[in-house]
Design a protein around this motif. Structure first.
Motif, PDB file in Angstrom:
ATOM      1  N   CYS A  60       0.860  -1.178   0.000  1.00 47.07           N
ATOM      2  CA  CYS A  60       0.000   0.000   0.000  1.00 47.07           C
ATOM      3  C   CYS A  60       0.899   1.232   0.000  1.00 47.07           C
ATOM      4  CB  CYS A  60      -0.905   0.003   1.237  1.00 47.07           C
ATOM      5  SG  CYS A  60      -1.938   1.479   1.392  1.00 47.07           S
ATOM      6  N   VAL A  61       0.518   2.240  -0.759  1.00 51.98           N
ATOM      7  CA  VAL A  61       1.248   3.507  -0.794  1.00 51.98           C
ATOM      8  C   VAL A  61       0.249   4.619  -0.522  1.00 51.98           C
ATOM      9  CG1 VAL A  61       2.708   5.057  -2.138  1.00 51.98           C
ATOM     10  CG2 VAL A  61       2.799   2.599  -2.559  1.00 51.98           C
ATOM     11  N   GLY A  62       0.588   5.498   0.421  1.00 50.95           N
ATOM     12  CA  GLY A  62      -0.342   6.583   0.713  1.00 50.95           C
ATOM     13  C   GLY A  62       0.228   7.620   1.651  1.00 50.95           C
ATOM     14  N   VAL A  75      -4.975   7.107   0.356  1.00 46.96           N
ATOM     15  CA  VAL A  75      -4.303   5.948  -0.248  1.00 46.96           C
ATOM     16  C   VAL A  75      -4.111   6.183  -1.738  1.00 46.96           C
ATOM     17  CG1 VAL A  75      -4.465   3.485  -0.735  1.00 46.96           C
ATOM     18  CG2 VAL A  75      -5.219   4.371   1.490  1.00 46.96           C
ATOM     19  N   TRP A  76      -2.880   6.062  -2.197  1.00 43.53           N
ATOM     20  CA  TRP A  76      -2.567   6.286  -3.612  1.00 43.53           C
ATOM     21  C   TRP A  76      -2.800   5.022  -4.430  1.00 43.53           C
ATOM     22  CZ3 TRP A  76       2.572   9.557  -3.875  1.00 43.53           C
ATOM     23  CH2 TRP A  76       2.358  10.787  -3.230  1.00 43.53           C
ATOM     24  N   CYS A  77      -2.349   3.913  -3.925  1.00 43.40           N
ATOM     25  CA  CYS A  77      -2.611   2.633  -4.576  1.00 43.40           C
ATOM     26  C   CYS A  77      -2.369   1.522  -3.565  1.00 43.40           C
ATOM     27  CB  CYS A  77      -1.737   2.439  -5.827  1.00 43.40           C
ATOM     28  SG  CYS A  77       0.033   2.397  -5.512  1.00 43.40           S
ATOM     29  N   ARG A 150       4.641  13.222   4.473  1.00 36.87           N
ATOM     30  CA  ARG A 150       5.247  11.910   4.697  1.00 36.87           C
ATOM     31  C   ARG A 150       4.410  10.839   3.996  1.00 36.87           C
ATOM     32  NH1 ARG A 150       8.977   9.838   8.501  1.00 36.87           N
ATOM     33  NH2 ARG A 150       9.641  12.021   8.616  1.00 36.87           N
ATOM     34  N   ILE A 151       5.022  10.185   3.028  1.00 32.99           N
ATOM     35  CA  ILE A 151       4.373   9.112   2.289  1.00 32.99           C
ATOM     36  C   ILE A 151       4.880   7.771   2.812  1.00 32.99           C
ATOM     37  CG2 ILE A 151       3.980   8.103   0.012  1.00 32.99           C
ATOM     38  CD1 ILE A 151       2.750  10.892   0.460  1.00 32.99           C
ATOM     39  N   GLY A 152       3.971   6.845   2.999  1.00 37.96           N
ATOM     40  CA  GLY A 152       4.355   5.535   3.490  1.00 37.96           C
ATOM     41  C   GLY A 152       4.191   4.466   2.438  1.00 37.96           C
ATOM     42  N   VAL A 153       5.212   3.636   2.287  1.00 38.07           N
ATOM     43  CA  VAL A 153       5.123   2.438   1.450  1.00 38.07           C
ATOM     44  C   VAL A 153       5.170   1.249   2.400  1.00 38.07           C
ATOM     45  CG1 VAL A 153       6.138   1.107  -0.430  1.00 38.07           C
ATOM     46  CG2 VAL A 153       6.351   3.608  -0.428  1.00 38.07           C
ATOM     47  N   THR A 154       4.088   0.505   2.486  1.00 38.76           N
ATOM     48  CA  THR A 154       4.051  -0.663   3.363  1.00 38.76           C
ATOM     49  C   THR A 154       3.930  -1.922   2.516  1.00 38.76           C
ATOM     50  OG1 THR A 154       1.644  -0.527   3.648  1.00 38.76           O
ATOM     51  CG2 THR A 154       3.003   0.636   5.232  1.00 38.76           C
ATOM     52  N   ILE A 155       4.744  -2.911   2.839  1.00 38.04           N
ATOM     53  CA  ILE A 155       4.816  -4.150   2.073  1.00 38.04           C
ATOM     54  C   ILE A 155       4.648  -5.301   3.053  1.00 38.04           C
ATOM     55  CG2 ILE A 155       6.223  -5.494   0.467  1.00 38.04           C
ATOM     56  CD1 ILE A 155       7.870  -2.878   0.049  1.00 38.04           C
ATOM     57  N   ALA A 156       3.737  -6.230   2.771  1.00 39.38           N
ATOM     58  CA  ALA A 156       3.444  -7.249   3.776  1.00 39.38           C
ATOM     59  C   ALA A 156       3.116  -8.594   3.148  1.00 39.38           C
ATOM     60  CB  ALA A 156       2.279  -6.782   4.650  1.00 39.38           C
ATOM     61  N   GLY A 157       3.067  -9.601   4.010  1.00 39.98           N
ATOM     62  CA  GLY A 157       2.728 -10.952   3.575  1.00 39.98           C
ATOM     63  C   GLY A 157       2.672 -11.890   4.760  1.00 39.98           C
ATOM     64  N   GLY A 158       2.716 -13.165   4.476  1.00 34.19           N
ATOM     65  CA  GLY A 158       2.582 -14.160   5.529  1.00 34.19           C
ATOM     66  C   GLY A 158       3.855 -14.449   6.291  1.00 34.19           C
ATOM     67  N   GLN A 159       4.993 -14.092   5.723  1.00 27.74           N
ATOM     68  CA  GLN A 159       6.258 -14.350   6.405  1.00 27.74           C
ATOM     69  C   GLN A 159       7.271 -13.276   6.032  1.00 27.74           C
ATOM     70  OE1 GLN A 159       7.599 -18.150   4.981  1.00 27.74           O
ATOM     71  NE2 GLN A 159       8.002 -17.424   2.913  1.00 27.74           N
ATOM     72  N   PHE A 160       8.387 -13.265   6.768  1.00 27.19           N
ATOM     73  CA  PHE A 160       9.438 -12.278   6.534  1.00 27.19           C
ATOM     74  C   PHE A 160      10.768 -13.009   6.607  1.00 27.19           C
ATOM     75  CE2 PHE A 160      10.400  -7.643   6.682  1.00 27.19           C
ATOM     76  CZ  PHE A 160      11.770  -7.716   6.749  1.00 27.19           C
ATOM     77  N   LEU A 181       5.689   7.075  -9.167  1.00 27.61           N
ATOM     78  CA  LEU A 181       4.249   7.141  -8.967  1.00 27.61           C
ATOM     79  C   LEU A 181       3.801   8.579  -8.726  1.00 27.61           C
ATOM     80  CD1 LEU A 181       1.504   5.729  -8.495  1.00 27.61           C
ATOM     81  CD2 LEU A 181       2.176   5.445  -6.091  1.00 27.61           C
ATOM     82  N   GLU A 182       4.540   9.286  -7.893  1.00 28.02           N
ATOM     83  CA  GLU A 182       4.195  10.677  -7.598  1.00 28.02           C
ATOM     84  C   GLU A 182       4.272  11.541  -8.859  1.00 28.02           C
ATOM     85  OE1 GLU A 182       5.341  14.185  -4.363  1.00 28.02           O
ATOM     86  OE2 GLU A 182       6.539  12.366  -4.481  1.00 28.02           O
ATOM     87  N   LYS A 183       5.288  11.303  -9.661  1.00 25.63           N
ATOM     88  CA  LYS A 183       5.448  12.081 -10.898  1.00 25.63           C
ATOM     89  C   LYS A 183       4.296  11.817 -11.854  1.00 25.63           C
ATOM     90  CE  LYS A 183       8.761  13.133 -14.573  1.00 25.63           C
ATOM     91  NZ  LYS A 183      10.118  12.886 -15.101  1.00 25.63           N
ATOM     92  N   LEU A 184       3.900  10.548 -12.005  1.00 27.55           N
ATOM     93  CA  LEU A 184       2.807  10.216 -12.907  1.00 27.55           C
ATOM     94  C   LEU A 184       1.477  10.777 -12.403  1.00 27.55           C
ATOM     95  CD1 LEU A 184       3.668   6.513 -13.883  1.00 27.55           C
ATOM     96  CD2 LEU A 184       3.979   8.577 -15.256  1.00 27.55           C
ATOM     97  N   ARG A 185       1.304  10.803 -11.088  1.00 25.97           N
ATOM     98  CA  ARG A 185       0.069  11.349 -10.518  1.00 25.97           C
ATOM     99  C   ARG A 185      -0.049  12.853 -10.758  1.00 25.97           C
ATOM    100  NH1 ARG A 185      -2.719   9.454  -6.137  1.00 25.97           N
ATOM    101  NH2 ARG A 185      -2.232  11.354  -5.001  1.00 25.97           N
ATOM    102  N   THR A 186       1.059  13.550 -10.696  1.00 29.37           N
ATOM    103  CA  THR A 186       1.020  15.002 -10.872  1.00 29.37           C
ATOM    104  C   THR A 186       0.972  15.407 -12.336  1.00 29.37           C
ATOM    105  OG1 THR A 186       3.447  15.085 -10.758  1.00 29.37           O
ATOM    106  CG2 THR A 186       2.240  15.462  -8.720  1.00 29.37           C
ATOM    107  N   LYS A 187       1.360  14.489 -13.222  1.00 36.30           N
ATOM    108  CA  LYS A 187       1.347  14.808 -14.655  1.00 36.30           C
ATOM    109  C   LYS A 187      -0.068  14.946 -15.196  1.00 36.30           C
ATOM    110  CE  LYS A 187       3.838  12.640 -17.631  1.00 36.30           C
ATOM    111  NZ  LYS A 187       4.546  11.542 -18.349  1.00 36.30           N
TER     112      LYS A 187
END
Length: 261
Positions: A60-62, A75-77, A150-160, A181-187
């Motif tokens: 998730c990015v937001g 949330v951006w995506c 402050r933008i957060g990129v969170t990456i998750a799953g069942g194990q690490f 992503l930010e550049k494409l959103r502002t374009k």
């Protein structure tokens, strides 16, 4: 004629083949590849493919700022599991999520497991619920946006199961991903909700319930329509959003601001 040398090829020349792991190469190739991507939909799919190679399932990015406020365009995506987005929004987990607060408190990446109980009982509740959706551990990566938020990129799953070096590779890839992503959103901000105009109100209703993990039969009961009608709406949604399957349709809808994550 000599072609352009990619970042990963340069790394092999500089440090030798023995020093460049497979995940390191994948991250560098990703960074090199996304420079020419001009579609948010394609970019989202590329990053999803990368995290799968690292053993994660969702991201998730937001905007992580002001977690207790209802911030527009939070949330951006996202590629969260079906149902988790609905639970996260309905229970107002943004206001107590330990991952969100750590994204604000830190400038360095962190592991979910190290902060799961850092925001009191409600914060622990968030992490326990996430585990029920196979989001048991992950990485949080804080990034400063161009406007200073402050933008957060969170990456998750069942194990690490990543080494420190592999975590650093994914950290680097996430920074480049967020920047692109930010550049494409502002374009093209005016085109952001273009796809929403193509869907009817009832199709948007069906799409929102699909994102919540409901079956066609359950959606039919909720909306008091026949299951055949739901099937028809779903086919129209896939066609209008140019999506191969329901999960892709939901991802596109979240990216375009058509439904809440």
């Amino acid at each position: 004629m000599v072609g352009r040398v990619t970042i990963s090829q340069y790394a092999r020349l500089l440090w030798g083949e023995w020093a460049v792991s497979a995940k390191y190469v994948e991250a560098l190739d990703f960074i090199d590849r996304i420079k020419d991507i001009d579609s948010i939909d394609v970019l989202v799919v590329e990053f999803q493919a990368l995290i799968l190679r690292y053993g994660f399932t969702s991201y998730c990015v937001g905007n992580a700022t002001a977690p207790k406020l209802d911030v527009e365009d939070r949330v951006w995506c996202a590629t969260w599991p079906k149902g988790w987005a609905s639970v996260w929004v309905q229970k107002n987990f943004a206001a107590v999520d330990p991952v969100v607060y750590q994204l604000l408190a830190s400038r360095l990446p962190f592991r979910w497991a190290n902060i799961r109980d850092s925001n009191g009982p409600r914060g622990t509740e968030v992490m326990n619920f996430a585990g029920e959706f196979q989001l048991r551990d992950g990485m949080g990566i804080p990034v400063i946006a161009q406007n200073g938020s402050r933008i957060g990129v969170t990456i998750a799953g069942g194990q690490f199961d990543l080494s420190e070096r592999e975590q650093s590779c994914l950290h680097l890839a996430a920074i480049y991903f967020q920047s692109r992503l930010e550049k494409l959103r502002t374009k093209a901000p005016l085109n952001k909700r273009k796809s929403a105009d193509e869907l009817t109100v009832r199709e948007l209703d069906c799409l929102a319930w699909i994102a919540a993990g409901k079956t066609d039969w359950e959606i039919a009961q909720i909306l008091s329509i026949s299951e055949l009608t739901v099937n028809s709406h779903v086919r129209n949604i896939l066609r209008k959003l140019n999506a191969m399957h329901r999960a892709q349709a939901v991802a596109k809808a979240i990216v375009n601001g058509m439904i809440a994550p």
